[in-house]
Design an enzyme around this catalytic site. Structure first.
Site, PDB file in Angstrom:
ATOM      1  N   HIS A   1       0.831  -1.214   0.000  1.00 30.91           N
ATOM      2  CA  HIS A   1       0.000   0.000   0.000  1.00 30.91           C
ATOM      3  C   HIS A   1       0.867   1.266   0.000  1.00 30.91           C
ATOM      4  O   HIS A   1       0.573   2.243   0.692  1.00 30.91           O
ATOM      5  CB  HIS A   1      -0.935   0.028   1.211  1.00 30.91           C
TER       6      HIS A   1
ATOM      7  N   ASN B   1     -10.175  -2.661   2.903  1.00 28.68           N
ATOM      8  CA  ASN B   1      -9.990  -2.543   1.458  1.00 28.68           C
ATOM      9  C   ASN B   1     -11.322  -2.207   0.791  1.00 28.68           C
ATOM     10  O   ASN B   1     -12.356  -2.136   1.449  1.00 28.68           O
ATOM     11  CB  ASN B   1      -9.463  -3.877   0.889  1.00 28.68           C
TER      12      ASN B   1
HETATM   13  C1  HEM Z   1      -1.841 -11.034   7.678  1.00 29.95           C
HETATM   14  C2  HEM Z   1      -2.073 -10.270   6.640  1.00 29.95           C
HETATM   15  C3  HEM Z   1      -1.543  -8.881   6.491  1.00 29.95           C
HETATM   16  C4  HEM Z   1      -0.356  -8.341   6.897  1.00 29.95           C
HETATM   17  C5  HEM Z   1       0.777  -9.040   7.633  1.00 29.95           C
HETATM   18  C6  HEM Z   1      -0.365  -6.943   6.493  1.00 29.95           C
HETATM   19  C7  HEM Z   1       0.668  -6.061   6.703  1.00 29.95           C
HETATM   20  C8  HEM Z   1       0.663  -4.730   6.347  1.00 29.95           C
HETATM   21  C9  HEM Z   1       1.742  -3.805   6.595  1.00 29.95           C
HETATM   22  C10 HEM Z   1       3.057  -4.160   7.284  1.00 29.95           C
HETATM   23  C11 HEM Z   1       1.364  -2.602   6.126  1.00 29.95           C
HETATM   24  C12 HEM Z   1       2.165  -1.309   6.167  1.00 29.95           C
HETATM   25  C13 HEM Z   1       1.814  -0.546   7.425  1.00 29.95           C
HETATM   26  C14 HEM Z   1       2.585   0.746   7.549  1.00 29.95           C
HETATM   27  O1  HEM Z   1       3.784   0.757   7.255  1.00 29.95           O
HETATM   28  O2  HEM Z   1       1.971   1.750   7.988  1.00 29.95           O
HETATM   29  C15 HEM Z   1       0.040  -2.736   5.595  1.00 29.95           C
HETATM   30  C16 HEM Z   1      -0.717  -1.714   5.075  1.00 29.95           C
HETATM   31  C17 HEM Z   1      -2.054  -1.832   4.754  1.00 29.95           C
HETATM   32  N1  HEM Z   1      -2.814  -2.990   4.784  1.00 29.95           N
HETATM   33 FE1  HEM Z   1      -2.177  -4.811   5.307  1.00 29.95          FE
HETATM   34  N2  HEM Z   1      -1.539  -6.661   5.873  1.00 29.95           N
HETATM   35  C18 HEM Z   1      -2.291  -7.804   5.843  1.00 29.95           C
HETATM   36  C19 HEM Z   1      -3.550  -7.960   5.326  1.00 29.95           C
HETATM   37  C20 HEM Z   1      -4.374  -6.916   4.964  1.00 29.95           C
HETATM   38  C21 HEM Z   1      -5.790  -7.034   4.713  1.00 29.95           C
HETATM   39  C22 HEM Z   1      -6.578  -8.314   4.796  1.00 29.95           C
HETATM   40  C23 HEM Z   1      -6.238  -5.775   4.428  1.00 29.95           C
HETATM   41  C24 HEM Z   1      -7.631  -5.300   4.124  1.00 29.95           C
HETATM   42  C25 HEM Z   1      -8.728  -5.947   4.451  1.00 29.95           C
HETATM   43  C26 HEM Z   1      -5.115  -4.876   4.511  1.00 29.95           C
HETATM   44  C27 HEM Z   1      -5.165  -3.516   4.304  1.00 29.95           C
HETATM   45  C28 HEM Z   1      -4.096  -2.666   4.417  1.00 29.95           C
HETATM   46  C29 HEM Z   1      -4.186  -1.248   4.144  1.00 29.95           C
HETATM   47  C30 HEM Z   1      -5.417  -0.477   3.709  1.00 29.95           C
HETATM   48  C31 HEM Z   1      -2.903  -0.730   4.358  1.00 29.95           C
HETATM   49  C32 HEM Z   1      -2.477   0.723   4.189  1.00 29.95           C
HETATM   50  C33 HEM Z   1      -2.767   1.500   5.457  1.00 29.95           C
HETATM   51  C34 HEM Z   1      -2.503   2.970   5.234  1.00 29.95           C
HETATM   52  O3  HEM Z   1      -3.166   3.550   4.364  1.00 29.95           O
HETATM   53  O4  HEM Z   1      -1.607   3.519   5.899  1.00 29.95           O
HETATM   54  N3  HEM Z   1      -4.002  -5.594   4.831  1.00 29.95           N
HETATM   55  N4  HEM Z   1      -0.368  -4.053   5.721  1.00 29.95           N
END
Ligand code: HEM
Length: 484
Positions: free
Chosen positions: A51, A124
């Site tokens: 993202h 999402n």
């Molecule tokens: C176990 C599964 C997942 C892991 C380990 C994971 C891990 C991460 C990590 C490390 C980030 C970066 C966070 C940052 O640096 O601020 C991130 C961002 C993000 N993830 Fe995941 N994620 C997973 C599943 C998901 C799922 C299922 C969704 C949605 C339903 C999702 C939605 C997002 C979104 C929207 C962001 C961006 C947040 C922002 O705008 O700052 N992720 N994810």
């Protein structure tokens, strides 16, 4: 306005370095030059590991319907109550400079600055996800990022992974439909996706799924439009969002919930065979209708992108009293992952930054570390303590105990759980023209992959619906792929 150094000292000359003679060399004592170059060298922080490309805006959440029988969270306390919010939209797989119109899920990460701390719903634009166990997430993301040798995106890696991961089919079907290329961020829904819980004043728990339904109406780009815009205006969604808000055209989403008691979910699971905490499954609206809660409006652009959007650090672990998690395995992995990523990406004290700091008073015993802001001032830095504000009896929020069953182990549901019916249902819901889009959108990248992977993936489409498999086969043949 006079230019100063970061320490406030007026700068004598910002156009000419201090040199020995008119031709140089440059003198080490030109501290302003050195500070300017040093700071410039440190302007970038690591981009989010996923993202990375995103846009943010502030807004207001207004309660329109009473849900206090489900949750005692203060932000829902009365109809008409407003809470300040921040929302960051994003694509998933691309880098910070990638095109906004790529085929990808879109992040929909909302922060509510409530009077009892920040509630972050990091979701999402899709109600489901590719996986049901967080242990697979880093591998999955490696298939979406660049090949280690060629440094190119790899359809082979993507379809190799998906074809060996049948639970991905539901989300793959969404991704390759027209919803995989939304027309900007204003014309799509948002979903909390996971099952969370709500807890009322009597200490009773219900499970919920959160939905944000766009008032702007759904609008998608065709694959051709998305490709064209990626070349002509790669920041299309950022421009659209910023321009709309700057012009007073504030986007809005109706906020709704599906609610179910533990007993209702148990009965539903017995009837359907679907685990209600499996992130690859929806709760059908016919079984769990949408209940209105409020309206989310975005009405203020950030003043500084880096400070407010790039450094924003939202985490699904941030829930406030009156809410809770669920046994969803994916959610459990995410509860750890975000804060950990942010300690690395932004720093130990990322919660001190204005976009991340709660709007309510906060007090804890965390101190020091790089870039500590107020650092707790003179307040006592240990607990328990005979002082006002301490919690000698612990932090219980009246959350009822969660009954668990089963022995600790690694449980493989593959081959036993139904990964096909809901994907097939989504396919059967699509009008014929939309199904044709789906076939073509899949055949594009799938036609670049070896025949073994193609056959393995086709078998999943067949199981979801024979017409799904047949449609993709025809689209592959039209691209010259030789199928058995
Ligand atoms: C176990 C599964 C997942 C892991 C380990 C994971 C891990 C991460 C990590 C490390 C980030 C970066 C966070 C940052 O640096 O601020 C991130 C961002 C993000 N993830 Fe995941 N994620 C997973 C599943 C998901 C799922 C299922 C969704 C949605 C339903 C999702 C939605 C997002 C979104 C929207 C962001 C961006 C947040 C922002 O705008 O700052 N992720 N994810």
């Amino acid at each position: 306005m006079k230019i100063t150094t970061a320490s406030g000292i007026p700068v004598a000359d910002n156009q000419n370095s201090l040199t020995a003679g008119p031709r140089g060399p440059v003198l080490l004592q030109d501290f302003h030059l050195i500070e300017k170059l040093q700071h410039f060298n440190r302007e970038r922080i690591p981009e989010r590991v996923v993202h990375a490309k995103g846009s943010g805006a502030y807004g207001t959440f207004t309660v329109t319907h009473d849900i206090t029988k489900y949750s005692k969270a203060r932000l829902f306390a009365e109809v008409g109550k407003q809470t300040e919010t921040f929302l960051r939209f994003s694509t998933v797989g691309g880098e910070k400079g990638s095109a906004d119109t790529e085929r990808d899920p879109r992040g929909f990460a909302v922060r509510f600055y409530t009077e009892e701390g920040n509630w972050d719903l990091v979701g999402n634009n899709t109600p489901v996800f590719f996986l049901k166990d967080g242990i697979k997430f880093p591998d999955f993301i490696h298939t979406q990022k660049r090949d280690p040798q060629t440094n190119l995106k790899s359809p082979t890696a993507m379809f190799d992974f998906w074809s060996r991961t049948p639970e991905s089919l539901h989300q793959v079907t969404t991704l390759f439909s027209s919803r995989g290329t939304p027309d900007g961020y204003r014309h799509m829904h948002g979903f909390g996706s996971h099952t969370y819980s709500l807890i009322n004043a009597a200490g009773e728990r219900v499970y919920v799924k959160w939905h944000f339904l766009t008032q702007q109406g759904i609008k998608n780009l065709s694959a051709e439009e998305a490709t064209r815009i990626a070349g002509t205006d790669p920041d299309y969604a950022q421009r659209d969002l910023f321009t709309a808000i700057a012009g007073g055209d504030f986007p809005r989403w109706d906020v709704k919930v599906q609610v179910a008691t533990e007993a209702e979910l148990a009965a539903w699971e017995a009837r359907t065979g679907w685990n209600p905490f499996d992130l690859t499954k929806v709760w059908p609206h016919a079984d769990f209708p949408l209940l209105p809660v409020g309206v989310l409006e975005l009405n203020r652009n950030p003043v500084n992108y880096h400070a407010e959007v790039e450094q924003a650090a939202l985490s699904p672990s941030n829930v406030v009293p009156g809410m809770g998690y669920s046994p969803d395995k994916m959610l459990q992995a995410r509860l750890f992952a975000y804060h950990d990523a942010q300690l690395y990406r932004v720093g130990t004290n990322h919660q001190h930054l204005p976009v991340n700091a709660p709007r309510c008073p906060f007090h804890n015993q965390q101190r020091d570390g790089a870039m500590a802001g107020a650092n707790g001032g003179a307040a006592v830095n240990y607990d328990p303590v005979q002082a006002q504000g301490s919690n000698p009896h612990g932090m219980g929020h009246g959350e009822p105990p969660l009954a668990l069953d089963g022995a600790a182990g690694r449980y493989d549901g593959r081959g036993k759980e139904d990964d096909y019916t809901q994907a097939g249902n989504l396919f059967r819901l699509m009008p014929a023209a939309e199904q044709q889009n789906l076939f073509n959108n899949i055949a594009g990248p799938l036609s670049q992959v070896n025949i073994e992977i193609i056959e393995r993936q086709l078998a999943h489409f067949d199981q979801a619906d024979p017409a799904y498999g047949a449609g993709v086969r025809a689209a592959l043949k039209a691209r010259g792929v030789n199928l058995a």
